[in-house]
Design an enzyme around this catalytic site. Structure first.
Site, PDB file in Angstrom:
ATOM      1  N   ARG A 179      -2.511  -1.985  -3.611  1.00  0.00           N
ATOM      2  CA  ARG A 179      -3.765  -1.248  -3.427  1.00  0.00           C
ATOM      3  C   ARG A 179      -3.681   0.039  -4.239  1.00  0.00           C
ATOM      4  NH1 ARG A 179      -5.222   3.010   0.884  1.00  0.00           N
ATOM      5  NH2 ARG A 179      -7.420   3.288   0.461  1.00  0.00           N
ATOM      6  N   GLU A 221      -8.259  -5.175   4.787  1.00  0.00           N
ATOM      7  CA  GLU A 221      -8.114  -4.845   3.365  1.00  0.00           C
ATOM      8  C   GLU A 221      -7.018  -5.687   2.708  1.00  0.00           C
ATOM      9  OE1 GLU A 221      -8.095  -0.841   4.916  1.00  0.00           O
ATOM     10  OE2 GLU A 221      -9.147  -0.173   3.122  1.00  0.00           O
ATOM     11  N   ASN A 271       0.872  -1.174   0.000  1.00  0.00           N
ATOM     12  CA  ASN A 271       0.000   0.000   0.000  1.00  0.00           C
ATOM     13  C   ASN A 271       0.910   1.226   0.000  1.00  0.00           C
ATOM     14  OD1 ASN A 271      -1.895   1.962   0.356  1.00  0.00           O
ATOM     15  ND2 ASN A 271      -2.782   1.102   2.227  1.00  0.00           N
ATOM     16  N   HIS A 281     -12.689   3.313  -0.287  1.00  0.00           N
ATOM     17  CA  HIS A 281     -12.767   2.293   0.774  1.00  0.00           C
ATOM     18  C   HIS A 281     -13.470   1.028   0.276  1.00  0.00           C
ATOM     19  CE1 HIS A 281     -12.773   5.615   4.090  1.00  0.00           C
ATOM     20  NE2 HIS A 281     -11.532   5.159   3.914  1.00  0.00           N
ATOM     21  N   ARG A 292     -11.508  16.070   7.103  1.00  0.00           N
ATOM     22  CA  ARG A 292     -12.259  16.447   5.902  1.00  0.00           C
ATOM     23  C   ARG A 292     -13.673  16.898   6.242  1.00  0.00           C
ATOM     24  NH1 ARG A 292     -10.880  10.875   3.451  1.00  0.00           N
ATOM     25  NH2 ARG A 292      -8.665  11.114   2.967  1.00  0.00           N
TER      26      ARG A 292
END
Ligand code: ADP
Length: 403
Positions: A91, A387, A7, A181, A242
């Site tokens: 990823r 993940e 990743n 996601h 965010r």
């Protein structure tokens, strides 16, 4: 079969070596501050042995070279020869509408990921660096596979993914909702099927990935019908730093009042808003929780806003799905903040959702299971996300297809 999962971010690169037969992470580690002063690697083997390497990592290739040394190290490594690694799975955050599934990486795929850089400038550029570094250091004999965060969402219908701006911007720039996601939402939905034995076919799920970045997804028959993140991961509801969705006029108003450039605006919306922007304390929900418990009004407001916005999203997806069979919580906040789960679920008693308070309180720190009571009309689950497992499985599937 061992698969290396990568990743790659702009200044960090996380890695895991997964044993597919044993369903076990053999090694995990993270290279930090790549291209900056003070770079280092934290490396850990499943048995607890670990090593921290302080090394000048001025580029991704240097980081991958250190990873290669560490996974082959006599004390903290797991393999003797490179051929023990069957494949490398990467990823990739943005697959746009080019990549609807995982693919073996070749020059065409690299160019495709590159062409999507304008849609995810930081992420896709960093992924390319990670891929190129792995090809350089591990050689071309080890197949590399790209697994996209967006592809699970590619089943969304146009009414969910289109924004109501002039259609020409969709045609010209592919401006639409992509969602992110996806790897996590996919993992928890398939894990729900395994845990309950209930087929995803005919099931309506709402999966809540609540971490520093957060998103909620509506899934029918195992397929995404809508998701909260949009063109970028900024959309949806309030996150660590965010904004989530807001009236677009707020953006143009602030730009003109404060004389902000697009880059400065981007910084404010992505880095200085959310829990951090409202509380003025931290983006980390643990810090906010402490401050709220001590009576800090802005910390209390930040948490109340976060929970309220999540409730509104779940409610809107109950409407979009015309019902809901299960709500699943995952990621740092979803897996640990039991009081948030309790507050969120208390808004769904109207449809017979009932949380078991004792079960809920104990389902933390990586525990997996049902937190709804037996007389609840819907299942409520905590499922720690994984993940890397999905990336490793997808990589294996692509290898199997090539045989
Ligand atoms: P990301 O992967 O998006 O960076 P995570 O999934 O690790 O984020 O989630 C980070 C968030 O989870 C932080 O707000 C943090 O406060 C919260 N979190 C993580 N662990 C715990 C815990 N044990 N208790 C409460 N909150 C936690």
């Amino acid at each position: 079969m061992k698969i290396l999962v990568i990743n790659s971010g702009s200044s960090s690169l996380k890695y895991k070596l997964v044993d597919m037969e044993k369903n076990k992470v053999l090694i995990s580690g993270s290279c930090e501050r790549i291209g900056q002063d003070g770079s280092f690697i934290k490396h850990r083997r499943y048995d607890g042995s670990h090593k921290e390497v302080v090394e000048n990592l001025d580029c991704h290739s240097k980081a991958v070279l250190q990873i290669k040394k560490l996974i082959m190290d006599s004390e903290v490594g797991m393999i003797k020869k490179l051929s023990e690694i069957s494949a490398i799975g990467h990823r990739i955050v943005q697959g746009g509408d080019l990549f609807k599934g995982s693919v073996i990486i070749d020059d065409k795929v690299i160019n495709g990921i590159k062409s999507l850089i304008p849609l995810a400038p930081l992420h896709n550029h960093a992924h390319i660096q990670g891929i190129k570094a792995c090809i350089e250091i591990f050689g071309k004999d080890i197949p590399e596979v790209a697994v996209f965060d967006t592809s699970f969402h590619s089943t969304m219908p146009p009414e969910a993914y289109m924004f109501s701006v002039p259609y020409k911007y969709y045609e010209k720039y592919r401006v639409r909702r992509y969602g992110f996601h996806g790897i996590s939402h996919r993992y928890v939905s398939s894990r729900f099927e395994e845990l309950t034995g209930k087929s995803l076919n005919g099931t309506k799920l709402i999966t809540c990935h609540l971490g520093n970045g957060s998103s909620i997804t509506a899934i029918r028959d195992g397929k995404v019908i809508d998701t909260s993140m949009g063109f970028t991961p900024l959309d949806g509801f309030m996150m660590g730093t965010r904004t989530g969705s807001l009236d677009p006029s707020v953006v143009t108003f602030l730009q003109s009042k404060e004389g902000l450039s697009p880059e400065q605006t981007d910084q404010i919306l992505n880095m200085h808003s959310g829990l951090l922007g409202i509380s003025g304390i931290s983006n980390d929900d643990r810090d906010i929780t402490k401050a709220a418990a001590a009576g800090n009004k802005r910390a209390i407001l930040a948490q109340n806003m976060f929970i309220y916005q999540i409730v509104k999203f779940i409610g809107s997806y109950v409407a979009a799905l015309n019902g809901c069979d299960a709500i699943i919580f995952t990621a740092g906040i979803g897996e640990n903040q039991f009081s948030h789960r309790e507050k969120i679920c208390s808004n769904f008693t109207y449809m017979g959702a009932k949380i078991d308070l004792n079960l809920n309180r104990t389902m933390v720190s990586g525990k997996e299971g049902k937190i709804s009571s037996d007389d609840s009309n819907i299942d409520i689950f905590v499922i720690p996300t994984n993940e890397e497992w999905i990336i490793a499985c997808e990589t294996k599937n692509i290898l199997d297809e090539m045989k």
